[in-house]
Write an enzyme that holds these catalytic residues in place. Structure first.
Site, short mmCIF file in Angstrom:
data_model
loop_
_atom_site.label_atom_id
_atom_site.label_comp_id
_atom_site.label_asym_id
_atom_site.label_seq_id
_atom_site.Cartn_x
_atom_site.Cartn_y
_atom_site.Cartn_z
N CYS A 177 0.83 -1.21 0.00
CA CYS A 177 0.00 0.00 0.00
C CYS A 177 0.86 1.26 0.00
CB CYS A 177 -0.93 0.00 1.21
SG CYS A 177 -0.08 -0.11 2.79
N HIS A 194 19.35 0.13 -0.88
CA HIS A 194 17.94 0.51 -0.75
C HIS A 194 17.09 -0.70 -0.40
CE1 HIS A 194 14.18 2.61 -1.43
NE2 HIS A 194 13.81 1.62 -2.23
#
Length: 445
Positions: A73, A120
């Protein structure tokens, strides 16, 4: 004949010698809650039904050799191993798949290459890039993305090695730091405070007043902490039942709350009422029935649900939302300290990934070089056997075999060394001397 350049040597290598000279690039491309609005995140998200198709299309792109997709989400990210032009191809494909102009996507997308991409991914895995610092759910979502990519045959040696190193780093961070231990939400902070007061939450009874989103989170956290005797009081009993039933709890109306209060060890209130729903008198009567066994009470509502005077009663531990904010702020500071330690572990993880990647790349080159040498050997051997079959002098055949094999093995390295000398490439000259002679080159010789 003119001097043969280095690029000519590479271009004229025989087709059966698959030197891995093209550099593959690790790319991470995506959007998240910091760079894109909710509307954009919803448009760019992949549903489970779309994920298989997306991985299939990614693998069909000529610039893409390996691919994985993480979609939650709060973020959508592509992790790919690409050739030349891969980054632009990924941008265009992502826009095309979701029917979005590439220019619009570019305004909110970020990308990382190579070690930055690996770093990352590891930061994402341990929750350092999450909306809630250190939240643990993202690691499970990342493992699901990894499995989906494996099932779609989107992983090769590069991404497989990266994901394995990432999971190892995430486990190390969870084991060696406390980044996920301190609550950073009102609901979790309330339950955390309760666990400090009661030795065993599993023996406690909880009364939750209200049935909104915050109380729903509180109920889940209490259930996860072992609380099984749960009562939800709400103006609309049907809504209370919807919340309590999945957790094995009981639903009551607000009118029934005084009776439930006398048996509750934990009381957490969050309603939309303009006036308190728990007064000092009601709590006093409940304490008498409890024979002054302590009660932990949290008022999360604004305006308050519990009269402030309740906090003056003995055996009542009353906290307000402001008290919880102080706990949350303190826990955020603790998490940030743990996050700094996690960053250090991630850097070590990136170093290990790069080291293993170099070893893997070297192994591939070694296999290619050996395959090339074996191909030349087999060709020379077959020619020698053919000459022996024709009855030629064996001694002469062996001499020719040795001569031909030496020339074929050294021909291309010799041309490359001449180019290196002409261009004053001392790095290549020294490397060749180290590899072929095991001693440094001497320009005076």
């Amino acid at each position: 004949m003119g001097r043969l350049r280095r690029h000519s040597i590479i271009r004229t290598l025989p087709a059966h010698f698959p030197l891995r000279l093209r550099r593959m690039t690790l790319v991470a491309l995506g959007i998240n809650h910091r760079t894109a609005t909710l509307d954009v995140r919803e448009r760019v998200a992949f549903t489970p039904a779309q994920l298989e198709q997306a991985l299939s299309e990614l693998r069909e792109l000529p610039q893409v050799h390996e691919a994985a997709v993480l979609s939650t989400c709060n973020r959508t990210e592509l992790y790919c191993v690409t050739g030349e032009g891969g980054e632009q191809a990924l941008h265009e494909w992502l826009g095309r798949f979701h029917d979005m102009p590439v220019e619009s996507l570019a305004h909110c997308a970020y990308h990382f290459l190579e070690a930055d991409a690996a770093r990352h991914l590891m930061r994402v895995a341990v929750g350092l890039d999450s909306m809630v610092l250190g939240e643990p759910q993202i690691l499970g979502q990342l493992k699901e993305a990894y499995q989906a990519a494996r099932d779609a045959r989107g992983l090769g040696g590069e991404l497989e090695g990266l994901f394995q190193q990432t999971f190892a780093v995430a486990k190390q961070v969870r084991t060696e730091t406390g980044i996920g231990r301190n609550p950073v939400s009102v609901a979790y902070a309330a339950v955390s405070l309760a666990s400090r007061i009661f030795d065993d939450l599993g023996k406690s009874r909880a009364l939750l007043v209200g049935a909104g989103e915050t109380i729903e989170l509180v109920a889940r956290h209490l259930h996860e902490a072992g609380v099984r005797r749960l009562t939800v009081a709400n103006r609309t009993q049907e809504r209370a039942s919807q919340l309590a039933a999945p957790l094995g709890g009981q639903a009551i109306s607000l009118d029934e709350m005084p009776d439930a209060l006398s048996s509750a060890d934990i009381v957490i209130a969050s309603t939309a009422s303009a006036l308190p729903v728990l007064g000092k008198g009601m709590v006093e009567r409940a304490l008498k029935k409890r024979r002054h066994r302590p009660v932990f009470m949290v008022d999360i509502a604004v305006p308050r649900d519990i009269e402030p005077e309740v906090g003056e009663l003995g055996d009542v531990f009353l906290y307000t939302v402001d008290d919880l904010q102080e706990v949350i702020a303190e826990n955020r500071r603790h998490r940030q300290l743990e996050a700094d330690q996690a960053e250090s572990l991630i850097e070590s993880g990136v170093d290990r990934w790069q080291h293993e990647r170099r070893l893997r790349s070297g192994g591939e080159l070694i296999r290619d070089v050996r395959a090339h040498g074996e191909s030349l050997r087999d060709a020379a051997r077959d020619q020698a056997l053919a000459r022996l079959a024709r009855g030629e002098d064996p001694e002469e055949v062996v001499r020719r075999l040795a001569h031909q094999l030496t020339n074929r093995l050294l021909h291309r390295p010799t041309l490359a060394l001449r180019d290196a000398a002409a261009d004053d490439r001392r790095d290549l000259m020294d490397a060749a001397a180290h590899l072929l002679l095991d001693e440094p080159s001497d320009p005076s010789r």
